[in-house]
Design a protein around this motif. Sequence first.
Motif, PDB file in Angstrom:
ATOM      1  N   VAL A   1      26.731  12.545  17.903  1.00 26.40           N
ATOM      2  CA  VAL A   1      26.452  12.845  19.737  1.00 26.40           C
ATOM      3  C   VAL A   1      25.244  13.705  20.222  1.00 26.40           C
ATOM      4  CG1 VAL A   1      28.355  14.564  21.446  1.00 26.40           C
ATOM      5  CG2 VAL A   1      29.150  13.429  18.688  1.00 26.40           C
ATOM      6  N   GLY A   2      25.050  13.753  20.941  1.00 22.42           N
ATOM      7  CA  GLY A   2      24.349  14.091  22.141  1.00 22.42           C
ATOM      8  C   GLY A   2      24.775  14.754  23.313  1.00 22.42           C
TER       9      GLY A   2
ATOM     10  N   VAL B   1      35.325  14.622  17.834  1.00 17.95           N
ATOM     11  CA  VAL B   1      34.180  12.974  17.284  1.00 17.95           C
ATOM     12  C   VAL B   1      33.928  13.892  15.290  1.00 17.95           C
ATOM     13  CG1 VAL B   1      32.519  11.801  17.291  1.00 17.95           C
ATOM     14  CG2 VAL B   1      33.524  12.812  19.735  1.00 17.95           C
ATOM     15  N   PRO B   2      35.413  14.080  14.339  1.00 18.60           N
ATOM     16  CA  PRO B   2      34.555  15.071  13.519  1.00 18.60           C
ATOM     17  C   PRO B   2      34.192  14.082  12.565  1.00 18.60           C
ATOM     18  CG  PRO B   2      37.170  14.171  13.605  1.00 18.60           C
ATOM     19  CD  PRO B   2      36.192  13.551  15.075  1.00 18.60           C
ATOM     20  N   GLY B   3      33.128  15.358  11.828  1.00 17.15           N
ATOM     21  CA  GLY B   3      32.445  14.299  10.724  1.00 17.15           C
ATOM     22  C   GLY B   3      30.667  13.863  11.157  1.00 17.15           C
ATOM     23  N   VAL B   4      29.940  13.567  12.612  1.00 15.26           N
ATOM     24  CA  VAL B   4      29.635  13.203  12.429  1.00 15.26           C
ATOM     25  C   VAL B   4      27.895  14.707  13.064  1.00 15.26           C
ATOM     26  CG1 VAL B   4      29.973  11.080  13.358  1.00 15.26           C
ATOM     27  CG2 VAL B   4      29.943  12.617  14.745  1.00 15.26           C
ATOM     28  N   PRO B   5      27.146  14.496  13.405  1.00 19.59           N
ATOM     29  CA  PRO B   5      26.140  16.134  13.600  1.00 19.59           C
ATOM     30  C   PRO B   5      25.869  15.338  15.860  1.00 19.59           C
ATOM     31  CG  PRO B   5      24.677  13.965  13.015  1.00 19.59           C
ATOM     32  CD  PRO B   5      26.700  13.500  12.706  1.00 19.59           C
ATOM     33  N   VAL B   6      26.371  16.593  15.964  1.00 18.38           N
ATOM     34  CA  VAL B   6      25.955  17.275  16.943  1.00 18.38           C
ATOM     35  C   VAL B   6      24.995  17.999  17.841  1.00 18.38           C
ATOM     36  CG1 VAL B   6      27.390  17.593  19.417  1.00 18.38           C
ATOM     37  CG2 VAL B   6      28.783  17.371  17.483  1.00 18.38           C
ATOM     38  N   ALA B   7      24.202  17.334  18.366  1.00 18.08           N
ATOM     39  CA  ALA B   7      23.027  18.408  19.198  1.00 18.08           C
ATOM     40  C   ALA B   7      23.709  18.344  20.319  1.00 18.08           C
ATOM     41  CB  ALA B   7      21.774  17.415  18.754  1.00 18.08           C
ATOM     42  N   LEU B   8      22.627  19.844  20.926  1.00 15.86           N
ATOM     43  CA  LEU B   8      22.971  19.983  22.555  1.00 15.86           C
ATOM     44  C   LEU B   8      21.132  19.908  22.803  1.00 15.86           C
ATOM     45  CD1 LEU B   8      24.586  20.907  24.517  1.00 15.86           C
ATOM     46  CD2 LEU B   8      24.717  23.327  23.214  1.00 15.86           C
TER      47      LEU B   8
ATOM     48  N   GLY C   1      16.772   6.526  36.621  1.00 17.22           N
ATOM     49  CA  GLY C   1      18.623   7.711  37.152  1.00 17.22           C
ATOM     50  C   GLY C   1      18.236   8.027  36.061  1.00 17.22           C
ATOM     51  N   ALA C   2      20.193   7.845  37.140  1.00 14.83           N
ATOM     52  CA  ALA C   2      21.330   8.862  36.521  1.00 14.83           C
ATOM     53  C   ALA C   2      21.254   8.940  35.021  1.00 14.83           C
ATOM     54  CB  ALA C   2      22.656   8.580  37.067  1.00 14.83           C
ATOM     55  N   GLU C   3      20.759   7.629  34.344  1.00 14.75           N
ATOM     56  CA  GLU C   3      20.903   6.949  33.326  1.00 14.75           C
ATOM     57  C   GLU C   3      19.903   8.006  32.230  1.00 14.75           C
ATOM     58  OE1 GLU C   3      20.064   2.803  32.592  1.00 14.75           O
ATOM     59  OE2 GLU C   3      22.303   2.129  33.662  1.00 14.75           O
ATOM     60  N   ALA C   4      18.753   8.120  33.081  1.00 18.28           N
ATOM     61  CA  ALA C   4      17.808   9.071  32.359  1.00 18.28           C
ATOM     62  C   ALA C   4      18.585   9.988  31.436  1.00 18.28           C
ATOM     63  CB  ALA C   4      16.512   9.839  32.852  1.00 18.28           C
ATOM     64  N   GLY C   5      19.305  11.360  31.435  1.00 13.36           N
ATOM     65  CA  GLY C   5      19.744  12.455  30.310  1.00 13.36           C
ATOM     66  C   GLY C   5      20.893  11.633  29.568  1.00 13.36           C
ATOM     67  N   LEU C   6      21.215  10.519  29.831  1.00 12.67           N
ATOM     68  CA  LEU C   6      22.361   9.880  28.768  1.00 12.67           C
ATOM     69  C   LEU C   6      21.733   9.517  27.601  1.00 12.67           C
ATOM     70  CD1 LEU C   6      25.680   7.659  31.279  1.00 12.67           C
ATOM     71  CD2 LEU C   6      25.473  10.293  28.933  1.00 12.67           C
ATOM     72  N   LEU C   7      20.660   8.876  28.309  1.00  9.13           N
ATOM     73  CA  LEU C   7      19.439   8.335  27.212  1.00  9.13           C
ATOM     74  C   LEU C   7      18.665   9.479  26.448  1.00  9.13           C
ATOM     75  CD1 LEU C   7      18.071   5.208  28.780  1.00  9.13           C
ATOM     76  CD2 LEU C   7      19.791   5.004  27.138  1.00  9.13           C
ATOM     77  N   GLY C   8      18.482  10.421  26.892  1.00 15.93           N
ATOM     78  CA  GLY C   8      17.685  11.510  26.198  1.00 15.93           C
ATOM     79  C   GLY C   8      18.869  12.182  25.379  1.00 15.93           C
ATOM     80  N   ALA C   9      20.319  12.632  25.791  1.00 19.28           N
ATOM     81  CA  ALA C   9      21.485  13.328  25.303  1.00 19.28           C
ATOM     82  C   ALA C   9      21.645  12.269  24.214  1.00 19.28           C
ATOM     83  CB  ALA C   9      22.752  13.252  25.842  1.00 19.28           C
TER      84      ALA C   9
ATOM     85  N   MET D   1      25.096   5.962  18.813  1.00 13.98           N
ATOM     86  CA  MET D   1      24.975   7.170  19.731  1.00 13.98           C
ATOM     87  C   MET D   1      26.235   7.485  20.398  1.00 13.98           C
ATOM     88  SD  MET D   1      23.697   7.930  17.134  1.00 13.98           S
ATOM     89  CE  MET D   1      22.537   6.925  15.623  1.00 13.98           C
ATOM     90  N   LEU D   2      26.901   8.838  20.496  1.00 14.68           N
ATOM     91  CA  LEU D   2      27.757   9.002  21.846  1.00 14.68           C
ATOM     92  C   LEU D   2      26.797   9.924  22.275  1.00 14.68           C
ATOM     93  CD1 LEU D   2      30.341   8.596  23.119  1.00 14.68           C
ATOM     94  CD2 LEU D   2      31.549  10.130  21.605  1.00 14.68           C
ATOM     95  N   ALA D   3      26.712   9.343  24.188  1.00 15.77           N
ATOM     96  CA  ALA D   3      25.877  10.546  24.830  1.00 15.77           C
ATOM     97  C   ALA D   3      26.775  11.041  25.934  1.00 15.77           C
ATOM     98  CB  ALA D   3      24.730   9.767  25.705  1.00 15.77           C
ATOM     99  N   VAL D   4      26.596  12.374  26.333  1.00 15.97           N
ATOM    100  CA  VAL D   4      27.285  12.986  27.065  1.00 15.97           C
ATOM    101  C   VAL D   4      26.393  13.327  28.024  1.00 15.97           C
ATOM    102  CG1 VAL D   4      29.274  14.792  27.220  1.00 15.97           C
ATOM    103  CG2 VAL D   4      29.531  13.904  25.528  1.00 15.97           C
ATOM    104  N   ASP D   5      26.856  13.405  28.981  1.00 20.63           N
ATOM    105  CA  ASP D   5      25.720  14.869  29.951  1.00 20.63           C
ATOM    106  C   ASP D   5      26.526  15.052  31.147  1.00 20.63           C
ATOM    107  OD1 ASP D   5      24.047  15.423  32.065  1.00 20.63           O
ATOM    108  OD2 ASP D   5      23.746  13.065  32.880  1.00 20.63           O
TER     109      ASP D   5
END
Length: 308
Positions: A59-60, A95-102, A283-291, A1-5
Motif C-alpha cells: 500500500v502506498g 490491509v494486513p500483511g503487506v508493507p505500507v509506505a507514506l 492530471g489527478a492520476e499522478a498522485g495515485l501513480l506516485g503512491a 499495488m494499492l494506492a491511496v490519495d
Amino acid sequence: MLAVDVGGTKIAAALVAEDGRILRGSSVPTPGGRDADLVADAVVRAVADLDAAGGVAAVGIGSAGPLDVVAGTVSPVNIPAWRGYPIVATLRAAVPGVPVALAGDGQCMALGEYWRGEGEVRALLGMVVSTGVGGGVVLDGRVQTGPTGSAGHIGHITVDPDGPRCPCGGRGCVEVYASGPSMVRWAREQGWTPGSGADGAGLATDARAGDPVARAAFERGARAVAAAIVCAAALVELDEVVLGGGVVNGAADLLLDPIRAGMAAIAGLEFIRRVRVRASTLGAEAGLLGAAALGLEAATREHHAVVA
C-alpha cells in the motif's frame, strides 16, 4: 499495488498494476468536522472494495501535510480532524500483511510524473499549484522525503524577503503569490470586479477576456513560481519541472509562458536556463501513480530483505 490519495475534499484509491496501469479506482468524499474516526472510516471504505479479492502486494499513501513518515502520522491542514493521525497503522490494519509506505501528496505527484510521465529524466521537480503550493523532488528514481517527510516544500521558498506573511509563518513564500486563493485575494485588493465568478476559475476567465488586473494576478503568480524554480534548479540541477494542481489544470495557458519568460529573465547559468517546464499530462492520476510507485518500492525492499 494499492494506492491511496488523501485530500481535503476527497479520498481516492486505486488498484495499480506493476507497469503503472490503473486497474480499478474508487473515491469517497472527505468528511468534514473534527471526528478523526469518520475520516479514517472513509479511507477504509475507499480501499475495501479494491482489496476484496486480496493479492495486494503493498500500500502506498500520498497525503496532504504536514506529515511524519517515521511515525507514520499525518496532520493535513485541510483535514482538521486529523492531527498526528496514525494513517499508516490504520491502513496496516485494513490491509494486513503487506508493507505500507507514506509520502506527501506533492511528492507522490512528482514520483508519478517521473514514473509514468513524458520521457525519461534524472532530476524532476513536481509542483502542485492549487489552494496551496506543494511539490516534490525525484532524483534518479527516488523521491526525496527528508528525515520526517517534509522535503520538497517548494511553495514555501521565499521569493521576496520583504513580501507578505504566509500562513506557514514565513514571509514572501511562493504560496502567497501563486496559490489560487492568493491570486484571487490580490486581484480583489487591486480592484478586480469578478465578471465570471469570484474564484480562481472566474479570475482565469476574466484574464482570458482581457481584464488587466486578472492578467496581472496570473503574471505575478507566474513570476513567483519562476523564481522558485530557478532557485531549485541551481541547487539540484533539474532536468524538468512538471506543474499540476487545480490552478494549473484550469489556467495552464495563462501560466506556462509567463513562467518560462520569468525564468529566462532571471536565470544566468546555462544548466538552469535549459530546464524544461511543462504541464502535467497525468492530471489527478499522478498522485495515485506516485503512491503506487511508493508501494512498489516498499514491496521490493521487503522481498529483498526476506531473500537475504
